[in-house]
Write a protein that holds these residues in place. Structure first.
Motif, mmCIF file in Angstrom:
data_model
loop_
_atom_site.group_PDB
_atom_site.id
_atom_site.type_symbol
_atom_site.label_atom_id
_atom_site.label_comp_id
_atom_site.label_asym_id
_atom_site.label_seq_id
_atom_site.Cartn_x
_atom_site.Cartn_y
_atom_site.Cartn_z
ATOM 1 N N SER A 662 33.937 -48.069 -29.021
ATOM 2 C CA SER A 662 32.538 -48.034 -28.613
ATOM 3 C C SER A 662 32.281 -46.753 -27.834
ATOM 4 C CB SER A 662 32.212 -49.250 -27.730
ATOM 5 O OG SER A 662 30.916 -49.152 -27.188
ATOM 6 N N TYR A 663 31.101 -46.144 -28.080
ATOM 7 C CA TYR A 663 30.747 -44.923 -27.360
ATOM 8 C C TYR A 663 29.267 -44.955 -26.998
ATOM 9 C CZ TYR A 663 30.053 -40.042 -26.114
ATOM 10 O OH TYR A 663 29.733 -38.891 -25.436
ATOM 11 N N THR A 664 28.976 -44.673 -25.731
ATOM 12 C CA THR A 664 27.605 -44.650 -25.242
ATOM 13 C C THR A 664 27.282 -43.261 -24.712
ATOM 14 O OG1 THR A 664 27.714 -46.985 -24.609
ATOM 15 C CG2 THR A 664 25.976 -45.669 -23.610
ATOM 16 N N ARG A 669 24.042 -45.831 -28.398
ATOM 17 C CA ARG A 669 25.343 -46.493 -28.380
ATOM 18 C C ARG A 669 25.795 -46.749 -29.816
ATOM 19 N NH1 ARG A 669 27.280 -51.903 -28.358
ATOM 20 N NH2 ARG A 669 29.306 -52.072 -27.336
ATOM 21 N N VAL A 670 27.010 -46.357 -30.114
ATOM 22 C CA VAL A 670 27.586 -46.608 -31.429
ATOM 23 C C VAL A 670 28.870 -47.404 -31.240
ATOM 24 C CG1 VAL A 670 28.839 -44.407 -31.429
ATOM 25 C CG2 VAL A 670 28.363 -45.573 -33.600
ATOM 26 N N TRP A 671 29.101 -48.367 -32.107
ATOM 27 C CA TRP A 671 30.268 -49.235 -31.958
ATOM 28 C C TRP A 671 30.765 -49.683 -33.330
ATOM 29 C CZ3 TRP A 671 29.925 -54.049 -34.094
ATOM 30 C CH2 TRP A 671 28.635 -54.535 -34.370
ATOM 31 N N LEU A 700 24.667 -49.219 -34.481
ATOM 32 C CA LEU A 700 24.075 -48.145 -33.705
ATOM 33 C C LEU A 700 22.837 -48.708 -33.021
ATOM 34 C CD1 LEU A 700 23.893 -45.059 -33.005
ATOM 35 C CD2 LEU A 700 22.394 -44.859 -35.010
ATOM 36 N N SER A 701 22.705 -48.471 -31.719
ATOM 37 C CA SER A 701 21.526 -48.945 -31.005
ATOM 38 C C SER A 701 20.912 -47.808 -30.202
ATOM 39 C CB SER A 701 21.873 -50.121 -30.087
ATOM 40 O OG SER A 701 22.768 -49.725 -29.072
ATOM 41 N N ASN A 709 14.478 -51.946 -27.467
ATOM 42 C CA ASN A 709 15.776 -51.487 -27.949
ATOM 43 C C ASN A 709 15.846 -51.740 -29.448
ATOM 44 O OD1 ASN A 709 18.786 -51.909 -28.663
ATOM 45 N ND2 ASN A 709 18.878 -50.940 -26.659
ATOM 46 N N ILE A 710 16.283 -50.755 -30.197
ATOM 47 C CA ILE A 710 16.368 -50.860 -31.658
ATOM 48 C C ILE A 710 17.838 -50.760 -32.069
ATOM 49 C CG2 ILE A 710 15.658 -49.860 -33.862
ATOM 50 C CD1 ILE A 710 13.272 -48.630 -32.348
ATOM 51 N N GLY A 711 18.272 -51.635 -32.962
ATOM 52 C CA GLY A 711 19.670 -51.628 -33.372
ATOM 53 C C GLY A 711 19.861 -51.829 -34.863
ATOM 54 N N VAL A 712 20.890 -51.208 -35.386
ATOM 55 C CA VAL A 712 21.301 -51.394 -36.782
ATOM 56 C C VAL A 712 22.720 -51.936 -36.776
ATOM 57 C CG1 VAL A 712 21.790 -50.278 -38.981
ATOM 58 C CG2 VAL A 712 19.811 -49.547 -37.631
#
Length: 762
Positions: A662-664, A669-671, A700-701, A709-712
């Motif tokens: 995970s990386y912010t 933020r991508v995980w 990805l958020s 907050n938007i997330g895929v």
């Protein structure tokens, strides 16, 4: 389907599966520093990508979520957590407000009354030792808490969808009513999920609606709060299977006319004919209607009050009323038919030759159930002791549970057609109520428990608890054999009157040798005998006490960028009940029901690590090596004696790997989450296997602002294919070679799915 129809009815056919993260126990305990003191820590600091931990039944911190809501099989509930034992048909246990959302997963599956929702204030994973010491059960549990009224107006929600047409709407509003501490909450959850295939008879594989409303009264001076919450749930969920060509090394190859995860193996018109066990009338069960819908009403009263003597009194009570309907069509085997077998397509009368699928239909229509539960506890920290004492009451009534049965044939293709043969009636069915089920009555569990978390000194921490339970069964069942056309009116009814006393508990110790390195030791124990559900078949169950001792020993290490725990665990459980619908390996058309009992022993080693080498980045890794074995597992069938002792347990990999990077960065933020499962055995004789597989998720958020907050989320973004679970009808197979090239059925992981979600909070 039910856990005692193993092999023909796969546990994972219900959309729930073992997605392992730890051997038998691993709670991933890490040392932490506090003001230069060496202290022991009771909770995991592993990555939390989807859920946030919260307090358990008695105010203690829950364990890490382990991405428990990332389920590779379906959107409808959390994944099972591997403990080295066969999983429950109902999947992982789910709690809300410290009480099980359903008393028993059968006939009301938990995902038909509970979903992850913004109307839940928090959700986390309850550790095994906490479940044992507060409920007396074995395993992990999801523990959630209802959103209560808020002192300021709050609107939060989530809209989700996928490229397959899934839509989920979830909203909750809360706020004050008056200045004297009263507030309200209300929420709505709707889910319309076509899954990844077209059923033909219905647009959706999951249609669920959950509505909530509640009131909260907060007392002055922070003394506590009182909550009353109502929940209505209406849920329809169906299932699917894959047809594949089986090959060497457990290969599951797609066929020319059936895509794994993209095609439906449910009969095209969605109709199965039954004879009612309770009454004898013939009727059609329809997959797209009430025959597979659960409706429930839930009233919770819960809260806490801080007494003047320093003790915190916490309470949670529930009245749960439901009418549960279950309809399943389970693959048994696939045969080859030629012209002389005289199969015809039911809807057209056209002659049919080729692959013929044998299906077992099962229906439990509108079974009324009532649950009344209450948990009451007091907690206080006295010097170095954190003490808890509690009472748990659970009452359950099921009124005339029946499972009607029939067998039919269908074509082997996408959206199969029902077939008629000389062995069936004019509608294409036979064997009505062979192996059907019946029981009725009530259960009551009254338990008391106590626990203490004792910080002995700067280095040593002890956590221990004792749980005592009395269980009473009062009901009726029948020993009359369940031949064709069986009804209760023709059966002799026997009473059920049982009383059992159970003991459970935990003892955990952590010792810091240095400020970064230490030792840990864990022990827990649970017991059980049976339930009303154990009496559903035409046999008196063996209700010998099933005992589950679990012990673990390991080490932990913690630094600024590395946290690690490594431990060895040993677990046994005896007196498992299995009821098989077996298929004769010498004659696919011959079936036999067999009841047997067996034990399981599992030993393994787990290493769990979290790396944080630089700001914003975190990597969780887990390696589990385990060896779960059957013990004292033997029975007779088709004139032969079988002994499966020391065979490896079905569906459980010996090697599990989990990687969660995970990386912010600022508002991004991508995980990802990667899970590896080594080879799994697909029949109890260990002759058939499924090849190793990876399950993968990614996302990805973006935090647009403080409100949105938007997330895929990408499920199976590597587009892995293949089957898993067990191979239906192959329990007794000893030589895999005759199966190479044959068409078989099983469960599977979802194909590549892209999901988009928008979260808002005002």
């Amino acid at each position: 389907m039910k856990h005692y129809i193993s092999g023909i009815i796969t546990k994972r056919s219900l959309g729930l599966f073992f997605a392992g993260f730890s051997l038998c126990f691993t709670q991933s305990i890490f040392a932490q520093e506090e003001k230069e003191k060496n202290i022991s820590v009771q909770d995991s600091v592993a990555l939390q990508q989807d859920l946030k931990g919260d307090k358990d039944a008695d105010g203690k911190k829950n364990g890490s979520d382990r991405n428990v809501m990332l389920n590779a099989s379906s959107n409808s509930g959390p994944r099972d957590v591997n403990i080295g034992l066969p999983g429950s048909v109902g999947g992982i246990t789910i709690f809300e407000n410290d009480l099980p959302v359903v008393y028993l997963f059968w006939p009301e599956l938990p995902n038909k009354t509970w979903r992850q929702s913004v109307s839940l204030k928090s959700t986390g994973l309850l550790k095994m030792d906490e479940l044992a010491s507060t409920t007396g059960d074995l395993g992990f549990a999801v523990n959630s808490y209802t959103q209560t009224g808020t002192e300021e107006f709050q609107l939060k929600g989530k809209l989700s969808g996928s490229h397959f047409g899934w839509f989920q709407g979830d909203v909750n509003v809360s706020g004050p009513i008056s200045e004297n501490g009263w507030s309200f909450t209300a929420g709505a959850f709707v889910n319309f999920d076509p899954s990844t295939y077209d059923l033909g008879y219905n647009d959706y594989a999951d249609q669920t609606k959950i509505f909530r409303a509640g009131l909260t009264k907060r007392f002055e001076d922070g003394k506590g709060e009182f909550n009353v919450s109502y929940k209505y749930a209406d849920s329809y969920v169906t299932q699917n299977y894959a047809v594949f060509e089986y090959g060497p090394d457990g290969e599951a190859k797609e066929t020319d006319n059936f895509r794994i995860g993209r095609d439906s193996y449910m009969v095209r018109d969605g109709r199965v004919r039954f004879k009612d066990v309770d009454g004898g009338d013939y009727y059609w069960g329809e997959f797209d209607g009430n025959a597979n819908t659960n409706v429930s009403h839930n009233l919770d009263i819960f809260g806490n009050y801080k007494m003047d003597n320093g003790w915190n009194f916490k309470y949670s009570t529930r009245l749960h009323l439901a009418k549960a309907s279950l309809l399943y069509s389970i693959p048994i085997s696939i045969l080859d038919a030629n012209a002389s077998d005289n199969y015809t397509i039911a809807n057209t009368g056209e002659a049919y030759t080729g692959a013929v699928g044998t299906q077992l239909g099962m229906n439990s229509p509108e079974i009324p159930t009532t649950s009344i539960m209450g948990r009451f506890s007091i907690n206080k920290k006295i010097d170095d002791h954190d003490l808890t004492f509690g009472i748990l009451e659970q009452y359950y009534n099921v009124d005339d549970f029946v499972s009607n049965r029939s067998v039919f044939f269908q074509t082997v293709e996408n959206q199969p057609q029902r077939l008629i043969s000389p062995a069936t009636d004019q509608y294409g069915f036979y064997g009505y109520n062979g192996g059907s089920e019946f029981h009725s009555g009530k259960e009551n569990k009254l338990s008391v428990y106590g626990s203490d978390n004792w910080q002995v000194n700067d280095r040593l921490n002890l956590s221990y608890g004792l749980f005592l339970r009395h269980q009473h069964l009062d009901g009726e069942y029948s020993l009359t054999p369940r031949g064709a056309d069986f009804t209760i009116q023709d059966a002799a009814i026997e009473p059920i009157n049982k009383d059992w006393f159970h003991i459970a508990g935990k003892f955990n110790a952590t010792y810091n040798l240095t400020n970064k390195f230490g030792l840990l030791a864990n022990f827990q124990y649970t017991e059980e005998n049976g339930r009303l559900e154990s009496y559903s078949a035409a046999a008196t169950p063996n209700t010998k006490t099933s005992k589950s001792p679990l012990g673990a020993f390991g080490v932990f290490y913690n630094s600024d960028w590395l946290s690690l725990v490594s431990q060895v665990t040993y677990l046994t459980k005896n007196n498992y009940l299995k009821r098989f619908n077996l298929v004769n390996p010498q004659d696919d058309t011959e079936q036999q029901q067999t009841t047997t009992y067996y034990d399981i022993e599992t030993l393994g080693w787990t290493t769990d690590v979290v790396l944080t080498p630089f700001k914003g980045f975190s990597m969780h890794g887990l390696l589990t090596l385990q060896d779960p074995k059957y013990k004292d597992f033997n029975f007779s069938a088709f004139g032969n004696d079988y002994d499966f002792s020391d065979k490896t347990v079905l569906e459980i990999s010996k090697v599990l790997v989990e990687l969660d990077p995970s990386y912010t960065y600022k508002d991004w933020r991508v995980w990802a989450s990667f899970r590896y499962f080594s080879e799994q055995y697909a029949n109890i004789n260990n002759a058939l296997t499924f090849a190793p597989r990876w399950e993968n998720f990614g996302g990805l958020s973006y935090k647009y602002n403080e409100h949105i907050n938007i997330g895929v989320t990408l499920i199976n973004f590597l587009n892995q294919t293949g089957a898993k679970g067990t191979i239906n009808g192959a329990e007794l197979i000893q030589d895999p070679e005759p199966y190479y090239g044959r068409l078989l059925t099983g469960s599977y992981i979802r194909p590549f799915t892209a999901q988009l979600s928008v979260n808002f909070n005002f």
